[in-house]
Design a protein around this motif. Structure first.
Motif, PDB file in Angstrom:
ATOM      1  N   ASP A   1       1.276  -1.165  -5.902  1.00 35.14           N
ATOM      2  CA  ASP A   1       1.932  -1.537  -7.146  1.00 35.14           C
ATOM      3  C   ASP A   1       1.403  -2.892  -7.606  1.00 35.14           C
ATOM      4  N   GLU A   2       1.247  -3.021  -8.893  1.00 33.95           N
ATOM      5  CA  GLU A   2       0.700  -4.251  -9.480  1.00 33.95           C
ATOM      6  C   GLU A   2       1.419  -5.508  -8.987  1.00 33.95           C
ATOM      7  N   GLU A   3       2.747  -5.374  -8.827  1.00 27.65           N
ATOM      8  CA  GLU A   3       3.532  -6.548  -8.455  1.00 27.65           C
ATOM      9  C   GLU A   3       3.574  -6.801  -6.949  1.00 27.65           C
ATOM     10  N   ASN A   4       3.058  -5.875  -6.161  1.00 29.76           N
ATOM     11  CA  ASN A   4       3.099  -6.021  -4.704  1.00 29.76           C
ATOM     12  C   ASN A   4       1.850  -6.758  -4.211  1.00 29.76           C
ATOM     13  N   GLU A   5       1.960  -8.069  -4.240  1.00 28.49           N
ATOM     14  CA  GLU A   5       0.827  -8.937  -3.933  1.00 28.49           C
ATOM     15  C   GLU A   5       0.334  -8.755  -2.486  1.00 28.49           C
ATOM     16  N   VAL A   6       1.291  -8.630  -1.582  1.00 29.12           N
ATOM     17  CA  VAL A   6       0.931  -8.497  -0.164  1.00 29.12           C
ATOM     18  C   VAL A   6       0.098  -7.232   0.069  1.00 29.12           C
ATOM     19  N   ALA A   7       0.535  -6.133  -0.530  1.00 26.86           N
ATOM     20  CA  ALA A   7      -0.196  -4.869  -0.369  1.00 26.86           C
ATOM     21  C   ALA A   7      -1.610  -4.994  -0.946  1.00 26.86           C
ATOM     22  N   GLU A   8      -1.705  -5.685  -2.058  1.00 27.88           N
ATOM     23  CA  GLU A   8      -3.008  -5.863  -2.697  1.00 27.88           C
ATOM     24  C   GLU A   8      -3.955  -6.659  -1.791  1.00 27.88           C
ATOM     25  N   GLU A   9      -3.454  -7.762  -1.257  1.00 32.30           N
ATOM     26  CA  GLU A   9      -4.292  -8.624  -0.420  1.00 32.30           C
ATOM     27  C   GLU A   9      -4.676  -7.931   0.891  1.00 32.30           C
ATOM     28  N   THR A  10      -3.729  -7.176   1.427  1.00 33.98           N
ATOM     29  CA  THR A  10      -4.032  -6.431   2.652  1.00 33.98           C
ATOM     30  C   THR A  10      -5.175  -5.448   2.390  1.00 33.98           C
ATOM     31  N   GLY A  11      -5.109  -4.758   1.260  1.00 36.87           N
ATOM     32  CA  GLY A  11      -6.165  -3.820   0.865  1.00 36.87           C
ATOM     33  C   GLY A  11      -7.512  -4.517   0.726  1.00 36.87           C
ATOM     34  N   GLU A  12      -7.478  -5.719   0.138  1.00 32.32           N
ATOM     35  CA  GLU A  12      -8.717  -6.479  -0.031  1.00 32.32           C
ATOM     36  C   GLU A  12      -9.357  -6.830   1.314  1.00 32.32           C
ATOM     37  N   ASP A  13      -8.492  -7.193   2.290  1.00 31.42           N
ATOM     38  CA  ASP A  13      -8.990  -7.482   3.646  1.00 31.42           C
ATOM     39  C   ASP A  13      -9.753  -6.286   4.212  1.00 31.42           C
ATOM     40  N   PHE A  14      -9.140  -5.098   4.052  1.00 28.36           N
ATOM     41  CA  PHE A  14      -9.760  -3.883   4.602  1.00 28.36           C
ATOM     42  C   PHE A  14     -11.105  -3.613   3.928  1.00 28.36           C
ATOM     43  N   LYS A  15     -11.095  -3.707   2.615  1.00 32.08           N
ATOM     44  CA  LYS A  15     -12.311  -3.391   1.849  1.00 32.08           C
ATOM     45  C   LYS A  15     -13.466  -4.293   2.292  1.00 32.08           C
ATOM     46  N   GLU A  16     -13.142  -5.563   2.486  1.00 37.03           N
ATOM     47  CA  GLU A  16     -14.117  -6.561   2.898  1.00 37.03           C
ATOM     48  C   GLU A  16     -14.724  -6.214   4.261  1.00 37.03           C
ATOM     49  N   ASP A  17     -13.838  -5.712   5.146  1.00 39.79           N
ATOM     50  CA  ASP A  17     -14.238  -5.426   6.503  1.00 39.79           C
ATOM     51  C   ASP A  17     -15.040  -4.132   6.654  1.00 39.79           C
ATOM     52  N   PHE A  18     -14.826  -3.192   5.728  1.00 43.00           N
ATOM     53  CA  PHE A  18     -15.486  -1.887   5.876  1.00 43.00           C
ATOM     54  C   PHE A  18     -16.409  -1.601   4.702  1.00 43.00           C
ATOM     55  N   GLU A  19     -17.532  -2.337   4.710  1.00 44.52           N
ATOM     56  CA  GLU A  19     -18.462  -2.203   3.586  1.00 44.52           C
ATOM     57  C   GLU A  19     -19.129  -0.829   3.555  1.00 44.52           C
ATOM     58  N   GLU A  20     -19.178  -0.200   4.739  1.00 46.72           N
ATOM     59  CA  GLU A  20     -19.883   1.075   4.839  1.00 46.72           C
ATOM     60  C   GLU A  20     -19.097   2.249   4.258  1.00 46.72           C
ATOM     61  N   ILE A  21     -17.762   2.106   4.193  1.00 47.65           N
ATOM     62  CA  ILE A  21     -16.960   3.239   3.699  1.00 47.65           C
ATOM     63  C   ILE A  21     -16.688   3.081   2.210  1.00 47.65           C
ATOM     64  N   ASN A  22     -16.470   4.252   1.571  1.00 44.31           N
ATOM     65  CA  ASN A  22     -16.069   4.269   0.181  1.00 44.31           C
ATOM     66  C   ASN A  22     -14.576   3.933   0.110  1.00 44.31           C
ATOM     67  N   PHE A  23     -14.288   2.652  -0.079  1.00 44.25           N
ATOM     68  CA  PHE A  23     -12.897   2.176  -0.034  1.00 44.25           C
ATOM     69  C   PHE A  23     -12.500   1.666  -1.422  1.00 44.25           C
ATOM     70  N   ASN A  24     -11.523   2.305  -2.037  1.00 43.50           N
ATOM     71  CA  ASN A  24     -11.122   1.927  -3.402  1.00 43.50           C
ATOM     72  C   ASN A  24      -9.748   1.267  -3.417  1.00 43.50           C
ATOM     73  N   LEU A  25      -9.644   0.194  -4.198  1.00 40.27           N
ATOM     74  CA  LEU A  25      -8.322  -0.405  -4.445  1.00 40.27           C
ATOM     75  C   LEU A  25      -7.808   0.188  -5.752  1.00 40.27           C
ATOM     76  N   VAL A  26      -6.664   0.839  -5.675  1.00 44.99           N
ATOM     77  CA  VAL A  26      -6.161   1.549  -6.849  1.00 44.99           C
ATOM     78  C   VAL A  26      -4.779   1.018  -7.235  1.00 44.99           C
ATOM     79  N   VAL A  27      -4.689   0.462  -8.452  1.00 48.50           N
ATOM     80  CA  VAL A  27      -3.375   0.014  -8.934  1.00 48.50           C
ATOM     81  C   VAL A  27      -2.592   1.229  -9.403  1.00 48.50           C
ATOM     82  N   LYS A  28      -1.370   1.324  -8.956  1.00 49.61           N
ATOM     83  CA  LYS A  28      -0.549   2.494  -9.243  1.00 49.61           C
ATOM     84  C   LYS A  28      -0.198   2.563 -10.731  1.00 49.61           C
ATOM     85  N   GLU A  29      -0.367   3.744 -11.283  1.00 46.16           N
ATOM     86  CA  GLU A  29      -0.021   3.968 -12.701  1.00 46.16           C
ATOM     87  C   GLU A  29       1.502   4.015 -12.820  1.00 46.16           C
ATOM     88  N   GLU A  30       2.005   3.426 -13.878  1.00 41.43           N
ATOM     89  CA  GLU A  30       3.457   3.436 -14.081  1.00 41.43           C
ATOM     90  C   GLU A  30       3.953   4.840 -14.358  1.00 41.43           C
TER      91      GLU A  30
END
Lengths: 124, 445
Positions: free
Chosen positions: A95-124
């Motif tokens: 969710d757009e307002e869930n900052e912690v979830a967003e940052e956690t996702g960013e950590d994962f994406k950074e760590d797994f450059e080899e996988i197709n990892f998408n950060l997706v903001v939830k549609e209202e």
């Protein structure tokens, strides 16, 4: 299709073998995280014996504890290995307002450059 | 051999490197997880702290509201009755002082543990009095009550009747012509009967009283009779204070305005007026019970002083509500409740506010208040109005810019007036109303 119902402390988990979709949705702060997710790992081992050509992971965790983070690193290691042979896509939905979830996702994406990892903001 | 060894060393090295890298990576990941967890924890703790502060604030606000509400009820009772004024305020003080003294005294086994509880109980000890009628609460003599003085005045007509009869008998005794005297007596009887009927009709106050009728009233009032009994006994001290002592026998007029009818104003309102910017003119007297004065009321049944008392209720409402510690989301309650007698053209009370100074909620409340009052069928001083009459009056009030025409349109257009009428009016009150015609006229205004 395999399914674990959500509880107050654990997310809903669905493994749709026919469509090659895995969904993890809800909150995750079980008392024994690794025990809880062992079921999923067993299902995945079985699934990857004869997987679809493409497998999509939709993960939408609005709240997760530290051991869940640790589990997810392990899961993504596992998937990174699988991605050498099969196509894997991971959608980290938050969710757009869930900052912690967003940052956690960013950590994962950074760590797994080899996988197709998408950060997706939830549609209202 | 050597090559094999090197190969093996290379392999072990590569495996160790791999393991080492994995461990390093794991350490990095652990660090990240911990940092994230710390951050989350801080956020959660901050939120919790904030929530706690909010809860504490709400608790204080709630406590203040409760306390001010309790005091409001108590002071309402004190305000209602001039004789018990301040009673509900003084009792808690005295009760708590007493409880403290008793606590200190070793002869009685008691300890004041919950002062608030005693305080609230003391504030509210008379709260039921809010429903006790004043004339009962303040009854000063056995015969005192709310009284329609028409009975007393009728009794005076009875006296006049007998005086005529006595006079006639005296004249006959004195040797006057019996037939002639009896003719006079009959004329006089007819006259006072008609006069009595006139006074009785005026007392009801249903229609407008003309200047000619007031003149007629004064002429009837001036007739004399002789009082032989002391009218200064059997009174309460407040009534006695207002009275002029007269010797008996005393010549009285049929109806009179007397000094004893003037009730002086004791309650001082200037403080409250300043506090709330009230502009309504305060009559000099608390009330004027004068018989001619009251029978001369041109419209309705209330004299000037009593009309002010009616207006005063809204000032009391404002004063009371503003003393309540409403939390932010309720802060407009006093304003809304206190503006329902204001009129768009500024002629309302108690502040004489203009259209743009009255909140829309107050304007809505005004329409509701008027419509309810017009259509109610339980008021002793008026006969219930038909629905069409009530709406006609609302229409004219909108025309005179007393109430808001746009709000009235919604009230009519939405059918709310009919919905209400069906629920609360007597079936004989509900008649045909040409709403479209009225809406058209409102539109053209």
């Amino acid at each position: 299709m395999k399914k674990i119902e959500s509880t107050k402390y654990t997310p809903e988990i669905i493994l749709d073998e026919e469509n090659g979709v895995v969904e993890i949705k809800g909150k995750s702060y079980p008392e024994n995280t690794f025990e809880f997710y062992k079921q999923l790992m067993d299902w995945l081992d079985e699934y990857f014996e004869n997987p679809q050509s493409k497998t999509i992971f939709n993960i939408e965790l609005i709240y997760l504890n530290s051991s869940t983070s640790k589990f997810l690193y392990d899961l993504f290691d596992y998937l990174e290995e699988k991605s050498e042979k099969y196509e894997i896509e991971i959608n980290w939905i938050y969710d757009e307002e869930n900052e912690v979830a967003e940052e956690t996702g960013e950590d994962f994406k950074e760590d797994f450059e080899e996988i197709n990892f998408n950060l997706v903001v939830k549609e209202e | 051999m050597k090559e094999n060894l090197i190969e093996e060393i290379e392999l072990v090295k590569s495996q160790t490197d791999k393991l080492f890298n994995k461990l390093l990576k794991d350490v990095e990941r652990q660090k990240k997880i911990m940092l994230r967890a710390d951050k989350r924890q801080k956020k959660e703790y901050d939120e919790l702290q904030k929530k706690l502060e909010e809860v504490e604030k709400l608790q204080i606000a709630q406590k203040n509201l409760l306390e001010s509400f309790i005091k409001l009820i108590a002071s309402a009772i004190d305000t209602k009755s001039p004789y018990t004024g301040g009673h509900c305020e003084r009792v808690p003080e005295l009760a708590i002082s007493l409880a403290k003294k008793v606590s200190e005294d070793s002869s009685i086994n008691y300890e004041l543990k919950n002062e608030k509880e005693l305080e609230y109980a003391a504030w509210l000890h008379d709260c039921g009095k809010i429903v006790t009628p004043e004339y009962v609460m303040d009854k000063a003599t056995k015969l005192e009550t709310i009284y329609n003085r028409i009975h007393e005045i009728r009794m005076r007509f009875e006296v006049l009747y007998r005086d005529i009869k006595i006079k006639a008998l005296e004249r006959i005794l004195a040797g006057e012509d019996k037939e002639e005297v009896e003719k006079w007596q009959k004329e006089e009887f007819d006259r006072v009967t008609k006069e009595w009927e006139f006074i009785a009709r005026v007392n009801v106050g249903g229609e407008f009283l003309s200047d000619e009728e007031i003149e007629k009233l004064k002429i009837i009032a001036s007739q004399e009779w002789i009082r032989y009994f002391d009218d200064n006994i059997g009174l309460s001290w407040t009534e006695k204070e207002r009275r002029e002592i007269t010797n008996i026998p005393s010549v009285e007029t049929l109806l009179a305005n007397k000094k004893e009818h003037l009730i002086p104003r004791e309650k001082q309102l200037s403080e409250m007026y300043k506090r709330h910017n009230f502009t309504t003119k305060i009559p000099e007297l608390e009330n004027n019970l004068g018989e001619i004065y009251n029978l001369s009321i041109k419209r309705g049944t209330l004299n000037n002083e009593e009309y002010f008392r009616i207006q005063e209720h809204i000032m009391m409402t404002i004063d009371m509500l503003e003393s309540l510690a409403f939390p932010d989301d309720l802060k407009n309650v006093p304003l809304i409740a206190g503006t329902h007698h204001e009129k768009l053209d500024g002629s309302g009370y108690p502040r004489g506010l203009k259209e743009n100074e009255i909140p829309i909620e107050g304007k809505m409340l005004a329409i509701a208040d008027v419509f309810e009052a017009l259509t109610s069928h339980d008021r002793p001083y008026k006969t219930p109005k038909k629905l069409s009459e009530a709406i006609k009056i609302l229409f004219f009030m909108a025309k005179d810019r007393h109430i808001d025409k746009e709000l009235l349109k919604v009230f009519l257009k939405s059918g709310l007036y009919l919905e209400y009428a069906k629920n609360y009016l007597l079936s004989e009150q509900i008649d045909e109303v040409d709403i479209n015609e009225i809406l058209k006229k409102l539109e053209e205004m």
